[in-house]
Motif scaffolding. Structure first.
Motif, PDB file in Angstrom:
ATOM      1  N   ARG A 104       0.800  -1.213   0.000  1.00 56.54           N
ATOM      2  CA  ARG A 104       0.000   0.000   0.000  1.00 56.54           C
ATOM      3  C   ARG A 104       0.836   1.268   0.000  1.00 56.54           C
ATOM      4  O   ARG A 104       0.381   2.334  -0.391  1.00 56.54           O
ATOM      5  CB  ARG A 104      -0.931   0.005   1.206  1.00 56.54           C
ATOM      6  CG  ARG A 104      -2.026  -1.007   1.118  1.00 56.54           C
ATOM      7  CD  ARG A 104      -3.017  -0.598   0.032  1.00 56.54           C
ATOM      8  NE  ARG A 104      -3.670   0.647   0.375  1.00 56.54           N
ATOM      9  CZ  ARG A 104      -4.693   0.727   1.189  1.00 56.54           C
ATOM     10  NH1 ARG A 104      -5.203  -0.354   1.719  1.00 56.54           N
ATOM     11  NH2 ARG A 104      -5.245   1.885   1.467  1.00 56.54           N
ATOM     12  N   PHE A 105       2.048   1.190   0.519  1.00 51.91           N
ATOM     13  CA  PHE A 105       2.898   2.370   0.473  1.00 51.91           C
ATOM     14  C   PHE A 105       4.328   1.896   0.295  1.00 51.91           C
ATOM     15  O   PHE A 105       4.613   0.710   0.410  1.00 51.91           O
ATOM     16  CB  PHE A 105       2.740   3.243   1.719  1.00 51.91           C
ATOM     17  CG  PHE A 105       3.196   2.617   2.993  1.00 51.91           C
ATOM     18  CD1 PHE A 105       4.405   2.973   3.546  1.00 51.91           C
ATOM     19  CD2 PHE A 105       2.427   1.666   3.625  1.00 51.91           C
ATOM     20  CE1 PHE A 105       4.825   2.394   4.722  1.00 51.91           C
ATOM     21  CE2 PHE A 105       2.840   1.091   4.806  1.00 51.91           C
ATOM     22  CZ  PHE A 105       4.047   1.454   5.357  1.00 51.91           C
TER      23      PHE A 105
ATOM     24  N   PHE B 198       2.515   7.935   3.829  1.00 52.78           N
ATOM     25  CA  PHE B 198       2.288   7.101   5.010  1.00 52.78           C
ATOM     26  C   PHE B 198       3.595   6.732   5.691  1.00 52.78           C
ATOM     27  O   PHE B 198       3.627   6.550   6.906  1.00 52.78           O
ATOM     28  CB  PHE B 198       1.461   5.878   4.644  1.00 52.78           C
ATOM     29  CG  PHE B 198       0.096   6.265   4.161  1.00 52.78           C
ATOM     30  CD1 PHE B 198      -0.718   7.047   4.956  1.00 52.78           C
ATOM     31  CD2 PHE B 198      -0.352   5.893   2.918  1.00 52.78           C
ATOM     32  CE1 PHE B 198      -1.953   7.447   4.517  1.00 52.78           C
ATOM     33  CE2 PHE B 198      -1.596   6.280   2.471  1.00 52.78           C
ATOM     34  CZ  PHE B 198      -2.409   7.060   3.272  1.00 52.78           C
TER      35      PHE B 198
ATOM     36  N   TYR C  29       4.093   9.538   7.879  1.00 51.99           N
ATOM     37  CA  TYR C  29       3.239   9.491   9.068  1.00 51.99           C
ATOM     38  C   TYR C  29       3.805   8.532  10.101  1.00 51.99           C
ATOM     39  O   TYR C  29       3.804   8.808  11.300  1.00 51.99           O
ATOM     40  CB  TYR C  29       1.816   9.071   8.675  1.00 51.99           C
ATOM     41  CG  TYR C  29       0.885   9.080   9.862  1.00 51.99           C
ATOM     42  CD1 TYR C  29       0.328  10.265  10.301  1.00 51.99           C
ATOM     43  CD2 TYR C  29       0.595   7.916  10.547  1.00 51.99           C
ATOM     44  CE1 TYR C  29      -0.501  10.296  11.394  1.00 51.99           C
ATOM     45  CE2 TYR C  29      -0.239   7.939  11.645  1.00 51.99           C
ATOM     46  CZ  TYR C  29      -0.787   9.128  12.060  1.00 51.99           C
ATOM     47  OH  TYR C  29      -1.602   9.159  13.159  1.00 51.99           O
TER      48      TYR C  29
ATOM     49  N   VAL D  29      -3.783  11.921  14.822  1.00 51.50           N
ATOM     50  CA  VAL D  29      -4.707  10.939  14.258  1.00 51.50           C
ATOM     51  C   VAL D  29      -5.684  11.605  13.302  1.00 51.50           C
ATOM     52  O   VAL D  29      -6.097  11.018  12.306  1.00 51.50           O
ATOM     53  CB  VAL D  29      -5.458  10.150  15.354  1.00 51.50           C
ATOM     54  CG1 VAL D  29      -4.515   9.236  16.077  1.00 51.50           C
ATOM     55  CG2 VAL D  29      -6.197  11.048  16.301  1.00 51.50           C
ATOM     56  N   VAL D  30      -6.026  12.851  13.598  1.00 53.73           N
ATOM     57  CA  VAL D  30      -6.926  13.574  12.699  1.00 53.73           C
ATOM     58  C   VAL D  30      -6.255  13.770  11.338  1.00 53.73           C
ATOM     59  O   VAL D  30      -6.865  13.616  10.284  1.00 53.73           O
ATOM     60  CB  VAL D  30      -7.318  14.918  13.338  1.00 53.73           C
ATOM     61  CG1 VAL D  30      -8.187  15.704  12.405  1.00 53.73           C
ATOM     62  CG2 VAL D  30      -8.036  14.682  14.644  1.00 53.73           C
TER      63      VAL D  30
ATOM     64  N   LEU E 145      -4.177  11.774  10.044  1.00 49.74           N
ATOM     65  CA  LEU E 145      -4.144  10.500   9.317  1.00 49.74           C
ATOM     66  C   LEU E 145      -5.386  10.343   8.441  1.00 49.74           C
ATOM     67  O   LEU E 145      -5.300   9.898   7.297  1.00 49.74           O
ATOM     68  CB  LEU E 145      -4.047   9.330  10.308  1.00 49.74           C
ATOM     69  CG  LEU E 145      -4.069   7.950   9.658  1.00 49.74           C
ATOM     70  CD1 LEU E 145      -2.854   7.728   8.789  1.00 49.74           C
ATOM     71  CD2 LEU E 145      -4.159   6.845  10.698  1.00 49.74           C
ATOM     72  N   ILE E 146      -6.547  10.728   8.979  1.00 46.77           N
ATOM     73  CA  ILE E 146      -7.772  10.592   8.190  1.00 46.77           C
ATOM     74  C   ILE E 146      -7.686  11.477   6.944  1.00 46.77           C
ATOM     75  O   ILE E 146      -8.063  11.073   5.841  1.00 46.77           O
ATOM     76  CB  ILE E 146      -9.003  10.962   9.045  1.00 46.77           C
ATOM     77  CG1 ILE E 146      -9.108  10.055  10.261  1.00 46.77           C
ATOM     78  CG2 ILE E 146     -10.270  10.898   8.230  1.00 46.77           C
ATOM     79  CD1 ILE E 146      -9.323   8.607   9.960  1.00 46.77           C
ATOM     80  N   ALA E 147      -7.148  12.695   7.137  1.00 43.35           N
ATOM     81  CA  ALA E 147      -6.987  13.579   5.979  1.00 43.35           C
ATOM     82  C   ALA E 147      -6.050  12.955   4.958  1.00 43.35           C
ATOM     83  O   ALA E 147      -6.283  13.033   3.744  1.00 43.35           O
ATOM     84  CB  ALA E 147      -6.451  14.936   6.436  1.00 43.35           C
TER      85      ALA E 147
ATOM     86  N   LEU F 259      -5.566   9.767   4.431  1.00 44.41           N
ATOM     87  CA  LEU F 259      -6.268   8.677   3.745  1.00 44.41           C
ATOM     88  C   LEU F 259      -7.142   9.250   2.640  1.00 44.41           C
ATOM     89  O   LEU F 259      -7.208   8.727   1.527  1.00 44.41           O
ATOM     90  CB  LEU F 259      -7.129   7.902   4.744  1.00 44.41           C
ATOM     91  CG  LEU F 259      -6.379   7.081   5.789  1.00 44.41           C
ATOM     92  CD1 LEU F 259      -7.336   6.539   6.835  1.00 44.41           C
ATOM     93  CD2 LEU F 259      -5.655   5.934   5.128  1.00 44.41           C
ATOM     94  N   TRP F 260      -7.807  10.355   2.948  1.00 43.89           N
ATOM     95  CA  TRP F 260      -8.683  10.974   1.954  1.00 43.89           C
ATOM     96  C   TRP F 260      -7.869  11.452   0.759  1.00 43.89           C
ATOM     97  O   TRP F 260      -8.240  11.234  -0.408  1.00 43.89           O
ATOM     98  CB  TRP F 260      -9.424  12.151   2.598  1.00 43.89           C
ATOM     99  CG  TRP F 260     -10.556  12.656   1.773  1.00 43.89           C
ATOM    100  CD1 TRP F 260     -11.855  12.264   1.835  1.00 43.89           C
ATOM    101  CD2 TRP F 260     -10.480  13.644   0.734  1.00 43.89           C
ATOM    102  NE1 TRP F 260     -12.595  12.935   0.910  1.00 43.89           N
ATOM    103  CE2 TRP F 260     -11.782  13.784   0.210  1.00 43.89           C
ATOM    104  CE3 TRP F 260      -9.455  14.410   0.193  1.00 43.89           C
ATOM    105  CZ2 TRP F 260     -12.078  14.673  -0.815  1.00 43.89           C
ATOM    106  CZ3 TRP F 260      -9.746  15.284  -0.842  1.00 43.89           C
ATOM    107  CH2 TRP F 260     -11.055  15.410  -1.325  1.00 43.89           C
TER     108      TRP F 260
ATOM    109  N   GLN G  76      -6.669   8.751  -1.536  1.00 45.25           N
ATOM    110  CA  GLN G  76      -7.713   8.214  -2.390  1.00 45.25           C
ATOM    111  C   GLN G  76      -8.125   9.190  -3.474  1.00 45.25           C
ATOM    112  O   GLN G  76      -8.381   8.797  -4.612  1.00 45.25           O
ATOM    113  CB  GLN G  76      -8.919   7.803  -1.540  1.00 45.25           C
ATOM    114  CG  GLN G  76      -8.775   6.351  -1.139  1.00 45.25           C
ATOM    115  CD  GLN G  76      -9.640   5.987   0.029  1.00 45.25           C
ATOM    116  OE1 GLN G  76     -10.490   6.759   0.438  1.00 45.25           O
ATOM    117  NE2 GLN G  76      -9.428   4.811   0.569  1.00 45.25           N
TER     118      GLN G  76
ATOM    119  N   TRP H 229     -10.880  21.694   4.783  1.00 40.69           N
ATOM    120  CA  TRP H 229     -10.942  20.620   5.787  1.00 40.69           C
ATOM    121  C   TRP H 229      -9.585  19.956   5.944  1.00 40.69           C
ATOM    122  O   TRP H 229      -9.134  19.686   7.055  1.00 40.69           O
ATOM    123  CB  TRP H 229     -11.988  19.579   5.388  1.00 40.69           C
ATOM    124  CG  TRP H 229     -13.379  20.105   5.513  1.00 40.69           C
ATOM    125  CD1 TRP H 229     -14.189  20.529   4.512  1.00 40.69           C
ATOM    126  CD2 TRP H 229     -14.104  20.289   6.736  1.00 40.69           C
ATOM    127  NE1 TRP H 229     -15.374  20.964   5.033  1.00 40.69           N
ATOM    128  CE2 TRP H 229     -15.348  20.823   6.385  1.00 40.69           C
ATOM    129  CE3 TRP H 229     -13.809  20.057   8.069  1.00 40.69           C
ATOM    130  CZ2 TRP H 229     -16.319  21.126   7.340  1.00 40.69           C
ATOM    131  CZ3 TRP H 229     -14.761  20.351   9.029  1.00 40.69           C
ATOM    132  CH2 TRP H 229     -16.000  20.880   8.656  1.00 40.69           C
TER     133      TRP H 229
ATOM    134  N   ALA I 193      -7.215  19.711   9.246  1.00 39.04           N
ATOM    135  CA  ALA I 193      -6.786  18.445   9.832  1.00 39.04           C
ATOM    136  C   ALA I 193      -5.273  18.416  10.007  1.00 39.04           C
ATOM    137  O   ALA I 193      -4.758  18.000  11.045  1.00 39.04           O
ATOM    138  CB  ALA I 193      -7.237  17.282   8.956  1.00 39.04           C
TER     139      ALA I 193
END
Lengths: 508, 479
Positions: free
Chosen positions: A68-69, A129, A132, A170-171, A173-175, A177-178, A181, A203, A207
């Protein structure tokens, strides 16, 4: 792919850390020093082999290990100098803990070597990642360093450090992931050129801001820093101030600005507002501190605000100034923490009132301390001046009010630093135990002299440091050009002589 | 499909059940003195059952008119179950020998429970599902009260039985409702019937089925039994409860949700999202006050099940694959943690379960402390430890379907959980040493701890391509 020097720099401290865990105290010290010195040599090689004006990303490595990375490393001029700063400070940190630290030495050295691995990893990661993982992994060794070897309130400080920074990250990380994608790639250079929808950018920016603002740290989420600094051992403070705080600024330069230029412009006033408050408020707080480390910790928050002010000025002077403040602060605040460590080792207190008159019995110490105090104040000729001046010039182009408020920070900075210096080094030498303190030992000379040389070098000839970054700042400027807000200062000199590649070099 | 072909699909269950009966005979005539030999026999049976998955049992399609499914999803779950069950068998004799209650029934009960779990993950029909579930549960009730002279163990068994029976009742009621409204108990039949829309009665059936299954995986609000049973049951049994049945229950839940109710994803997503959020929050908050390590690990398992459920909430193949990866890593972390708990023995050799007794472990037993610290950071999902990776995947699956606000809330709850994992690390590394534990006496347990610690260390990232391909193949079998 050429010789994987970056992977080697990541691998050496990792292996050394593992070896340290299985060796005795003295052996661990020697191994740690050797490993960090080897990395310093590699870092210098990196700098000398870095091709100024060459491709933006150099020493690149790419290995699709994880599906994946990827294990993708590579540096530009900004990352180069931050890596050099890290590997420069590491042997000094090991040296600073050579005799002061007697408790659980192998684990301590292993934790520091792991920190070095992760810092180099953060600055050289080319995959979102991978970045991260390096970015977050630093929490574990730092948590242990503060918690095991820290002062009285170490446990509270270690929790606060860990949970604060974790929540911010962690916030992010969600950004991430977005973004991965939406853009279909985890490659950082690709993402830096990808245009995210403007609506999403806000947003995403927020993040990332949540994470970097905590790491930076910006007011009002800076409160973990004084606690962590005061409780960390000397070398821990040096690394924290010298390199870890730079991760926030690096994050803004690498992610927030190039990836979300429109959102950065929209939210410029959020950053500027917080930075302006930080400069004034934390400087005032620093003025009333009784604890030397706490005072320097608050001054770090104020200096970091200059970084954010410079970055969000959206012009070359501002950004280059911000980068110089980061490098200079890494050296100067690291050195100031070392200076505190020197007298702490002798008297075992950080209370300012317990000292006084050190210039009489410790003249060389007072000399070094004075130099670094001046560096922190921003005296011309020291590294502090170049960065603060450039970022204030940048801020003035963007908004004269920001420049006005930030400049008061310079005055306040001079006030609290000189006040500190007066109380510690000047005045009558009345206290007997203070008078009995010997001057710098050879080891302490070896720790402080290289930093002093670097501070003067950066102050007298900043071009050595600006040159590798110039091309990358230019690329960032080009990326920001369409979004940059118009400044309120209509500086005519800009029109008379449009900025060229050399304009900023001549500015100082 | 002929009966012999169908039977060939159930090869792992055949091996385990026939082997269990043979070992039971050995135990009945040989007595408890043969326990260690029987345990190794059981491990051999697990290995044989695992190897039989290479044949038609691994990916042979459906047998017994759709009652039994031998697909790669079931194979993936079975491998995890067999590994977890085998480890639970290996670690038991040492523990029971110290308390003088070494009994030969233990490995056999685990074997029978594994047969039940195999049926659960291979079920293609509500009734084979229920039979598998009950077989697993009945063995588990006995296992929980295995130390029958110990009050806590007996209490755990009784509590587990009463609440488990209640959950089974709820599940059966849901199945009967669904059968009444769709006219079939086959997953494929239910799926066909639900495609045309979900009636209120069917919705009630779905809700009851989810509630019954949530009990088995101890998702909030059906988690109440977990801390008591985990605390009371003997430690090897707790390790077993926390690992294999969780995998089986989660796999079963996913199969029912996707295969039987795939068209009603929007209806059950709310249930799963609620259970996931409630589990991560409650599992995090309630654990903070615990002073017993086994209770704490019980809340930790509730917390982790919540995160795994986020993958199911996505309702996509990626989400299911993420949850399966989560369970694989979770099994390694949980078994590793319980192996460390097994090492916590006072000078008299009796188990110690207080967290306070871990104080300063890093100085008395540095290797054990390092291993437990790795498991704790990994359970908290802090990179670079491998426990980060499954969390990454489940949230990636949520973000992929546009549920990023939920992902944001979900990941923020992981910070609550991080607090109590840090507390364990703090106790071991920052506090002054307490009385030292008895010296390690089993190289085997040490080896298993090392193995699982290496798997969840950053070295685990090298397993990502393999794990990713296997879990994706498993997930595709459901869609």
């Amino acid at each position: 792919m050429s010789f994987p020097i970056l992977s080697l720099m990541v691998a050496i401290p990792t292996i050394a850390a593992a070896v340290c865990l299985f060796s005795g105290a003295q052996a661990a010290r020697v191994i740690a020093l050797a490993a960090t010195l080897i990395n310093l040599v590699l870092g210098i090689m990196l700098w000398t082999h870095y091709e100024i004006g060459g491709p933006q990303w150099q020493f690149t490595e790419h290995l699709d290990l994880f599906g994946r990375f990827a294990w993708a490393l590579g540096i530009d001029g900004i990352a180069l100098l931050l890596i050099v700063l890290s590997v420069f400070l590491m042997p000094i940190c090991i040296g600073a803990s050579w005799v002061a630290l007697e408790k659980r030495v192998p684990e301590y050295m292993a934790a520091f070597l792991l920190m070095e691995t992760l810092m180099i990893g953060v600055f050289s990661a080319q995959d979102l990642f991978l970045f991260y993982i390096f970015f977050e992994a630093g929490l574990i060794p730092m948590y242990l360093i503060i918690g095991i070897w820290g002062g009285a309130e170490r446990i509270y400080a270690s929790y606060k450090f860990f949970l604060y920074t974790l929540l911010g990250s962690v916030v992010m990380l969600i950004a991430m992931l977005w973004m991965a994608q939406a853009a279909g790639s985890t490659d950082i250079p690709t993402l830096m050129a990808y245009d995210f929808p403007v609506k999403a950018q806000t947003w995403l920016f927020l993040a990332f801001f949540a994470s970097f603002a905590v790491k930076m740290p910006m007011w009002p989420v800076h409160t973990w820093l004084p606690d962590a600094h005061v409780q960390a051992p000397t070398a821990g403070s040096v690394i924290l101030a010298g390199v870890l705080l730079k991760m926030g600024g690096y994050g803004f330069i690498r992610f927030s600005l190039p990836m979300f230029p429109e959102a950065s412009a929209q939210l410029m006033w959020l950053v500027m507002g917080l930075s302006m408050i930080a400069v004034v408020v934390t400087s005032l707080i620093a003025l009333v501190q009784n604890d030397m480390k706490k005072l320097i910790a608050y001054s770090s928050v104020a200096h970091m605000a200059f970084v954010t002010i410079g970055l969000f000025a959206f012009n070359r002077q501002g950004i280059e100034g911000a980068l110089m403040v980061m490098l200079s602060h890494g050296l100067v605040s690291g050195a100031l923490f070392l200076c505190v460590g020197v007298i702490y080792d002798r008297l075992h207190t950080r209370e300012i009132a317990r000292y006084g008159g050190l210039a009489t019995n410790m003249p060389y110490y007072a000399l070094f301390f004075l130099l670094f105090t001046m560096g922190s104040v921003g005296l011309p000729g020291t590294s502090g001046f170049v960065g603060e001046f450039l970022s204030l010039v940048g801020a003035y182009h963007a908004s004269s009010w920001v420049a006005f408020v930030a400049t008061t920070g310079i005055i306040l900075g001079a006030a609290y630093m000189l006040y500190l210096y007066r109380r510690v080094a000047y005045g009558p030498l009345t206290k007997e135990d203070v008078a009995a303190m010997p001057d710098l030992s050879l080891r302490e000379w070896a720790l402080l002299a290289p930093i002093a040389a670097a501070v003067l070098w950066m102050g007298v000839y900043p071009e050595s440091f600006l040159a590798p970054m110039r091309g990358d700042v230019g690329a960032l400027m080009a990326r920001l050009a369409h979004a940059a807000p118009a400044g309120d200062a209509h500086v005519t000199i800009d029109r008379a002589a449009p900025p060229t590649a050399h304009a900023s070099g001549e500015a100082h | 499909m002929s009966i012999t072909a169908s039977l060939a699909l159930t090869m792992p269950e055949m091996i385990l059940s026939l082997g269990a009966m043979a070992l039971l005979m050995v135990a009945a005539f040989g007595g408890d003195g043969l326990t260690r030999a029987i345990s190794w026999g059981a491990v051999a049976l697990f290995a044989a059952a695992g190897l039989s998955l290479l044949g038609p049992a691994g990916n042979g399609g459906s047998g017994f008119e759709g009652l039994y499914l031998a697909d790669s999803f079931a194979a993936f779950a079975k491998i995890l179950i067999y590994i977890a069950a085998a480890v639970s068998v290996i670690i038991a004799p040492g523990f029971f020998a110290r308390s003088g209650q070494l009994r030969a029934e233990y490995p056999i009960l685990i074997l029978l429970s594994a047969v039940g779990m195999g049926m659960m993950v291979s079920a293609g029909d509500m009734l084979s599902l229920y039979v598998g579930l009950e077989l697993q549960s009945l063995s588990a009730y006995v296992l929980a009260s295995f130390m029958r002279r110990d009050m806590r163990s007996a209490e755990a068994g009784l509590k587990y039985f009463v609440l488990g029976a209640l959950a089974s009742g709820i599940l059966l009621y849901g199945i009967s409702l669904l059968y009444g409204f769709t006219g079939t108990t086959l997953f494929s039949g239910i799926a066909r019937s639900l495609e045309t829309g979900i009636s209120t009665g069917e919705l009630f059936g779905i809700v009851f089925i989810f509630a019954g299954l949530a009990f088995k995986i101890s998702a909030v609000p059906f988690h109440m039994w977990t801390p008591d049973v985990y605390e009371g049951a003997p430690t090897p049994v707790t390790a077993f409860f926390a690992s294999a049945p969780k995998v089986a229950g989660m796999a079963l839940l996913m199969r029912v949700a996707v295969m039987a109710m795939g068209s009603g994803t929007d209806s059950w997503r709310q249930i799963v999202v609620f259970a996931a959020l409630a589990s991560t929050i409650l599992g995090g908050v309630a654990a903070i006050g615990q002073s017993n390590i086994k209770r704490l690990l019980a809340y930790s398992s509730i917390n982790n099940v919540g995160f795994a459920l986020f993958g199911l909430a996505a309702g996509t193949a990626e989400g299911v694959a993420a949850t399966m990866t989560y369970m694989a890593v979770y099994v390694a972390m949980t078994l590793g943690s319980f192996l460390c708990v097994l090492q916590m023995r006072g000078a008299d050799g009796q188990p110690v379960e207080t967290i306070a007794s871990l104080s300063g472990l890093s100085r008395t037993r540095p290797a054990l402390a390092a291993a437990l610290a790795i498991f704790m950071f990994s359970l908290a999902g802090i990179p670079p430890l491998f426990g980060f990776w499954p969390k990454f995947l489940v949230f990636d699956a949520l973000v992929a379907i546009g549920l990023w606000p939920l992902a944001m809330i979900g990941i923020a709850t992981s910070v609550i959980g991080a607090f109590y994992y840090l507390k364990i690390v703090k106790t071991m590394y920052f506090d002054e040493p307490a009385e030292a534990y008895a010296a390690a006496d089993s190289k085997l347990e040490g080896g298993l701890i090392t193995l699982s610690a290496l798997f969840v260390s950053p070295l685990g990232y090298f397993a990502i391509p393999l794990l990713g391909a296997a879990s994706m193949a498993a997930a595709r079998a459901l869609f």
